[in-house]
Design a protein around this motif. Structure first.
Motif, PDB file in Angstrom:
ATOM      1  N   ASN A 170     -13.027  29.672  -2.318  1.00 55.72           N
ATOM      2  CA  ASN A 170     -13.830  29.253  -3.443  1.00 55.72           C
ATOM      3  C   ASN A 170     -14.779  30.531  -3.908  1.00 55.72           C
ATOM      4  O   ASN A 170     -15.165  30.299  -5.081  1.00 55.72           O
ATOM      5  CB  ASN A 170     -14.598  28.281  -3.121  1.00 55.72           C
ATOM      6  CG  ASN A 170     -15.430  27.322  -4.085  1.00 55.72           C
ATOM      7  OD1 ASN A 170     -14.766  27.232  -5.386  1.00 55.72           O
ATOM      8  ND2 ASN A 170     -16.545  26.818  -4.022  1.00 55.72           N
ATOM      9  N   ILE A 171     -14.833  31.379  -3.082  1.00 57.37           N
ATOM     10  CA  ILE A 171     -15.606  32.307  -3.337  1.00 57.37           C
ATOM     11  C   ILE A 171     -15.296  33.178  -4.512  1.00 57.37           C
ATOM     12  O   ILE A 171     -16.034  34.005  -4.924  1.00 57.37           O
ATOM     13  CB  ILE A 171     -15.797  33.580  -2.094  1.00 57.37           C
ATOM     14  CG1 ILE A 171     -17.065  34.555  -2.239  1.00 57.37           C
ATOM     15  CG2 ILE A 171     -14.556  34.396  -2.183  1.00 57.37           C
ATOM     16  CD1 ILE A 171     -18.367  33.618  -1.713  1.00 57.37           C
ATOM     17  N   ASP A 182     -25.498  26.739  -7.665  1.00 57.49           N
ATOM     18  CA  ASP A 182     -24.649  25.696  -8.017  1.00 57.49           C
ATOM     19  C   ASP A 182     -23.332  25.441  -7.279  1.00 57.49           C
ATOM     20  O   ASP A 182     -22.556  25.071  -7.839  1.00 57.49           O
ATOM     21  CB  ASP A 182     -24.181  25.878  -9.759  1.00 57.49           C
ATOM     22  CG  ASP A 182     -25.574  25.766 -10.615  1.00 57.49           C
ATOM     23  OD1 ASP A 182     -26.484  25.041 -10.167  1.00 57.49           O
ATOM     24  OD2 ASP A 182     -25.416  26.401 -11.701  1.00 57.49           O
ATOM     25  N   TRP A 183     -23.412  25.991  -6.088  1.00 53.37           N
ATOM     26  CA  TRP A 183     -22.194  26.036  -5.335  1.00 53.37           C
ATOM     27  C   TRP A 183     -21.848  24.773  -5.329  1.00 53.37           C
ATOM     28  O   TRP A 183     -22.203  23.603  -4.798  1.00 53.37           O
ATOM     29  CB  TRP A 183     -22.779  26.538  -3.889  1.00 53.37           C
ATOM     30  CG  TRP A 183     -21.574  26.515  -3.040  1.00 53.37           C
ATOM     31  CD1 TRP A 183     -21.186  25.545  -1.894  1.00 53.37           C
ATOM     32  CD2 TRP A 183     -20.308  27.444  -2.673  1.00 53.37           C
ATOM     33  NE1 TRP A 183     -20.106  25.779  -1.091  1.00 53.37           N
ATOM     34  CE2 TRP A 183     -19.573  27.041  -1.620  1.00 53.37           C
ATOM     35  CE3 TRP A 183     -20.055  28.670  -3.312  1.00 53.37           C
ATOM     36  CZ2 TRP A 183     -18.336  27.786  -1.313  1.00 53.37           C
ATOM     37  CZ3 TRP A 183     -18.951  29.228  -2.918  1.00 53.37           C
ATOM     38  CH2 TRP A 183     -18.135  28.785  -2.053  1.00 53.37           C
ATOM     39  N   SER A 184     -20.447  24.551  -5.417  1.00 49.75           N
ATOM     40  CA  SER A 184     -19.568  23.425  -5.289  1.00 49.75           C
ATOM     41  C   SER A 184     -18.194  23.429  -5.018  1.00 49.75           C
ATOM     42  O   SER A 184     -17.672  24.641  -5.257  1.00 49.75           O
ATOM     43  CB  SER A 184     -19.823  22.215  -6.361  1.00 49.75           C
ATOM     44  OG  SER A 184     -19.147  22.861  -7.476  1.00 49.75           O
ATOM     45  N   PHE A 185     -17.583  22.786  -4.452  1.00 44.68           N
ATOM     46  CA  PHE A 185     -15.952  22.583  -4.387  1.00 44.68           C
ATOM     47  C   PHE A 185     -15.375  22.069  -5.556  1.00 44.68           C
ATOM     48  O   PHE A 185     -15.468  20.881  -5.628  1.00 44.68           O
ATOM     49  CB  PHE A 185     -15.472  22.283  -2.972  1.00 44.68           C
ATOM     50  CG  PHE A 185     -15.855  23.241  -1.796  1.00 44.68           C
ATOM     51  CD1 PHE A 185     -15.174  24.355  -1.587  1.00 44.68           C
ATOM     52  CD2 PHE A 185     -16.865  22.870  -1.080  1.00 44.68           C
ATOM     53  CE1 PHE A 185     -15.473  25.227  -0.571  1.00 44.68           C
ATOM     54  CE2 PHE A 185     -17.202  23.635   0.107  1.00 44.68           C
ATOM     55  CZ  PHE A 185     -16.627  24.702   0.445  1.00 44.68           C
ATOM     56  N   PRO A 186     -14.291  22.706  -6.321  1.00 45.20           N
ATOM     57  CA  PRO A 186     -13.603  21.879  -7.403  1.00 45.20           C
ATOM     58  C   PRO A 186     -12.506  21.111  -6.902  1.00 45.20           C
ATOM     59  O   PRO A 186     -12.221  21.093  -5.708  1.00 45.20           O
ATOM     60  CB  PRO A 186     -13.166  23.286  -8.184  1.00 45.20           C
ATOM     61  CG  PRO A 186     -12.821  24.464  -7.065  1.00 45.20           C
ATOM     62  CD  PRO A 186     -13.967  24.225  -5.995  1.00 45.20           C
ATOM     63  N   LYS A 187     -12.221  20.434  -7.937  1.00 41.54           N
ATOM     64  CA  LYS A 187     -10.860  19.457  -7.350  1.00 41.54           C
ATOM     65  C   LYS A 187      -9.902  20.492  -7.025  1.00 41.54           C
ATOM     66  O   LYS A 187      -9.629  21.687  -7.581  1.00 41.54           O
ATOM     67  CB  LYS A 187     -10.482  18.798  -8.533  1.00 41.54           C
ATOM     68  CG  LYS A 187      -9.373  17.823  -8.454  1.00 41.54           C
ATOM     69  CD  LYS A 187      -8.868  17.178  -9.573  1.00 41.54           C
ATOM     70  CE  LYS A 187      -7.469  16.030  -9.491  1.00 41.54           C
ATOM     71  NZ  LYS A 187      -7.193  15.361 -10.532  1.00 41.54           N
ATOM     72  N   GLY A 188      -9.181  20.099  -5.956  1.00 46.61           N
ATOM     73  CA  GLY A 188      -8.175  21.229  -5.450  1.00 46.61           C
ATOM     74  C   GLY A 188      -8.897  21.768  -4.210  1.00 46.61           C
ATOM     75  O   GLY A 188      -7.831  22.033  -3.499  1.00 46.61           O
ATOM     76  N   LEU A 189      -9.952  21.676  -3.978  1.00 48.55           N
ATOM     77  CA  LEU A 189     -10.406  22.387  -2.663  1.00 48.55           C
ATOM     78  C   LEU A 189     -11.240  21.308  -1.962  1.00 48.55           C
ATOM     79  O   LEU A 189     -12.000  21.476  -1.162  1.00 48.55           O
ATOM     80  CB  LEU A 189     -11.338  23.535  -2.921  1.00 48.55           C
ATOM     81  CG  LEU A 189     -10.583  24.853  -3.155  1.00 48.55           C
ATOM     82  CD1 LEU A 189     -11.693  25.967  -3.653  1.00 48.55           C
ATOM     83  CD2 LEU A 189      -9.853  25.114  -2.283  1.00 48.55           C
ATOM     84  N   ARG A 190     -11.301  20.098  -2.483  1.00 44.02           N
ATOM     85  CA  ARG A 190     -11.577  18.784  -2.028  1.00 44.02           C
ATOM     86  C   ARG A 190     -10.670  17.854  -1.555  1.00 44.02           C
ATOM     87  O   ARG A 190      -9.359  17.917  -2.075  1.00 44.02           O
ATOM     88  CB  ARG A 190     -12.520  18.278  -3.017  1.00 44.02           C
ATOM     89  CG  ARG A 190     -13.843  18.882  -3.627  1.00 44.02           C
ATOM     90  CD  ARG A 190     -14.831  17.725  -4.172  1.00 44.02           C
ATOM     91  NE  ARG A 190     -14.134  17.330  -5.455  1.00 44.02           N
ATOM     92  CZ  ARG A 190     -14.246  17.632  -6.738  1.00 44.02           C
ATOM     93  NH1 ARG A 190     -14.798  18.546  -7.149  1.00 44.02           N
ATOM     94  NH2 ARG A 190     -13.597  16.775  -7.700  1.00 44.02           N
ATOM     95  N   PRO A 191     -10.908  17.082  -0.485  1.00 41.32           N
ATOM     96  CA  PRO A 191      -9.719  16.275  -0.105  1.00 41.32           C
ATOM     97  C   PRO A 191      -9.382  15.225  -1.424  1.00 41.32           C
ATOM     98  O   PRO A 191     -10.089  14.664  -1.950  1.00 41.32           O
ATOM     99  CB  PRO A 191     -10.469  15.421   1.002  1.00 41.32           C
ATOM    100  CG  PRO A 191     -11.427  16.091   1.268  1.00 41.32           C
ATOM    101  CD  PRO A 191     -12.065  16.970   0.277  1.00 41.32           C
ATOM    102  N   GLY A 192      -8.005  15.183  -1.406  1.00 41.50           N
ATOM    103  CA  GLY A 192      -7.562  14.372  -2.438  1.00 41.50           C
ATOM    104  C   GLY A 192      -6.669  13.185  -1.831  1.00 41.50           C
ATOM    105  O   GLY A 192      -6.693  12.951  -0.885  1.00 41.50           O
ATOM    106  N   LEU A 193      -6.164  12.251  -2.861  1.00 37.79           N
ATOM    107  CA  LEU A 193      -5.162  11.282  -2.490  1.00 37.79           C
ATOM    108  C   LEU A 193      -4.037  11.488  -1.179  1.00 37.79           C
ATOM    109  O   LEU A 193      -3.918  10.759  -0.147  1.00 37.79           O
ATOM    110  CB  LEU A 193      -4.596  10.551  -3.572  1.00 37.79           C
ATOM    111  CG  LEU A 193      -3.723   9.357  -3.404  1.00 37.79           C
ATOM    112  CD1 LEU A 193      -4.443   8.257  -2.527  1.00 37.79           C
ATOM    113  CD2 LEU A 193      -3.009   9.007  -4.556  1.00 37.79           C
ATOM    114  N   ARG A 194      -3.583  12.688  -1.538  1.00 31.10           N
ATOM    115  CA  ARG A 194      -2.393  13.208  -0.609  1.00 31.10           C
ATOM    116  C   ARG A 194      -3.024  13.263   1.012  1.00 31.10           C
ATOM    117  O   ARG A 194      -2.271  13.275   1.867  1.00 31.10           O
ATOM    118  CB  ARG A 194      -1.873  14.548  -0.829  1.00 31.10           C
ATOM    119  CG  ARG A 194      -3.075  15.653  -0.926  1.00 31.10           C
ATOM    120  CD  ARG A 194      -2.027  16.730  -1.377  1.00 31.10           C
ATOM    121  NE  ARG A 194      -2.836  17.977  -1.594  1.00 31.10           N
ATOM    122  CZ  ARG A 194      -3.737  18.240  -2.898  1.00 31.10           C
ATOM    123  NH1 ARG A 194      -3.397  17.129  -3.793  1.00 31.10           N
ATOM    124  NH2 ARG A 194      -4.581  19.053  -3.143  1.00 31.10           N
TER     125      ARG A 194
END
Length: 398
Positions: A97-98, A368-380
């Protein structure tokens, strides 16, 4: 120029690639140093002490939240005088993410090592904030461009190198009438490496054929239980230090790799470099770009243990043919998967993107640090492992 390569010293392919890049890019005036976060157990082992001089671990002591850890990482990059970074996608969430937060002056090169949906989702999450993307196989480069929206002009396929200089000094004794020696080398983990199939493969093989398992991982104990019925036919070496890999492989005849998925297969080229014949799952755009089926190794359908055993039995029954396969494997490793070729391609990418940097998205503010979709746990994340494994096999068989 000076680049940080996000990895911590360990027994594994990602660190091996760092060592290759450090050595290979030095003649081009590019220094590559490893960089990690927090403590690493390897650096407490005297065997790894020489690695201290090649990089640094950024302290995260007292930094409870990920934003502060990311700030410390960015500060270390700036204070270390780095011109750029190599980001190994999904090896670490913060280090991936950096890419979205580094200053514009820092060159960012993404390396994608695997073909999983999770890896691709993470790559897409930071795609617009990197100057170039490198897939370690043709399959990855093609997938990124054709289905993930990556710019074809700045997305490349650069395979890893095989260490062939040491292998040239090691002479393999041609096998005559001795029983065939079979080896598995790598991380002992079933979801990707398919290690639980090893017991089924042995079921189909003559009892004289011996299997050596060289590696460690989360499924080691479970695999030992599955292989217990084969008793003394199996030897477990545990984790093998990189400097010992060639010597282990030199005393084996066939390398079995029953993987469900791979981004490249570095152990495969290491085996070929010493003439250990690869018998490997056919993974489109990956293993079939390394092995010329029937010439320098064999490919079998993922999960087809009987087919894998049939190929191994054929090698055991034909020592003269095995010698031809062994020589051809060694020849391809020495002439195709070279450090010079790998380094030259990386140097070209760096030279081109630094001479004319592609336009990328502006850096985000650490506030505003945050993890975007793809770096967060998803359905899989919640799909049971057996179902994931079945889906992976079906995808590769279609």
């Amino acid at each position: 120029m000076k680049f940080a390569y996000f990895v911590r010293p360990h027994i594994g392919g990602t660190y091996t690639v760092f060592k290759q890049l450090r050595e290979g890019l030095a003649p081009y005036g590019i220094e590559v140093c490893w960089m990690s976060m927090g403590q690493t157990e390897a650096l407490k082992d005297p065997e790894w002490f020489p690695e201290f001089a090649l990089g640094t671990s950024v302290s995260t002591d007292g930094l409870a939240n990920e934003r502060d850890q990311a700030r410390a990482l960015a500060a270390a990059i700036e204070e270390g005088g780095f011109d750029g970074v190599f980001i190994n996608v999904l090896s670490d969430r913060i280090q991936t993410n950096i890419a979205r937060y580094l200053p514009e002056a820092i060159t960012r090169i993404m390396i994608v090592h695997n073909i999983t949906a999770g890896t691709y989702a993470a790559a897409v999450a930071v795609r617009d904030h990197v100057h170039a993307a490198i897939g370690v196989s043709d399959r990855i480069q093609s997938d990124l461009v054709r289905t993930m929206g990556f710019d074809a002009d700045n997305t490349f396929a650069i395979p890893h190198a095989a260490e062939t200089r040491l292998s040239r000094l090691l002479n393999r004794t041609p096998r005559a009438t001795e029983p065939l020696r079979l080896v598995f080398l790598g991380r002992v983990e079933d979801a990707s490496k398919g290690v639980f199939w090893l017991a089924d493969i042995l079921d189909h093989l003559d009892a004289s054929i011996h299997l050596t398992v060289a590696g460690d991982g989360p499924d080691l104990q479970a695999m030992k239980l599955k292989l217990a019925r084969h008793g003394k036919r199996v030897t477990f070496l545990g984790a093998v230090h990189p400097k010992e890999v060639h010597r282990v492989l030199l005393h084996q005849d066939v390398m079995i790799m029953p993987s469900r998925f791979e981004g490249f297969g570095l152990t495969l080229t290491e085996a070929m470099a010493v003439g250990c014949i690869p018998v490997v799952s056919r993974i489109r755009g990956v293993t079939d770009t390394i092995i010329d089926d029937g010439i320098n190794g064999f490919l079998f359908q993922i999960g087809n243990s009987a087919e894998a055993a049939r190929l191994i039995t054929g090698i055991a029954a034909n020592p003269e043919g095995a010698q031809l396969l062994s020589s051809a494997a060694r020849d391809k490793a020495e002439h195709v998967f070279t450090l010079d070729a790998m380094a030259r391609r990386y140097a070209e990418v760096i030279r081109n993107i630094t001479a004319a940097p592609p336009e990328i998205a502006p850096p985000l503010d650490f506030a505003d640090w945050s993890f975007p979709k793809g770096l967060r746990p998803g359905l899989r994340t919640y799909i049971p492992t057996p179902i994931k494994n079945w889906l992976r096999v079906m995808r590769e068989r279609t």
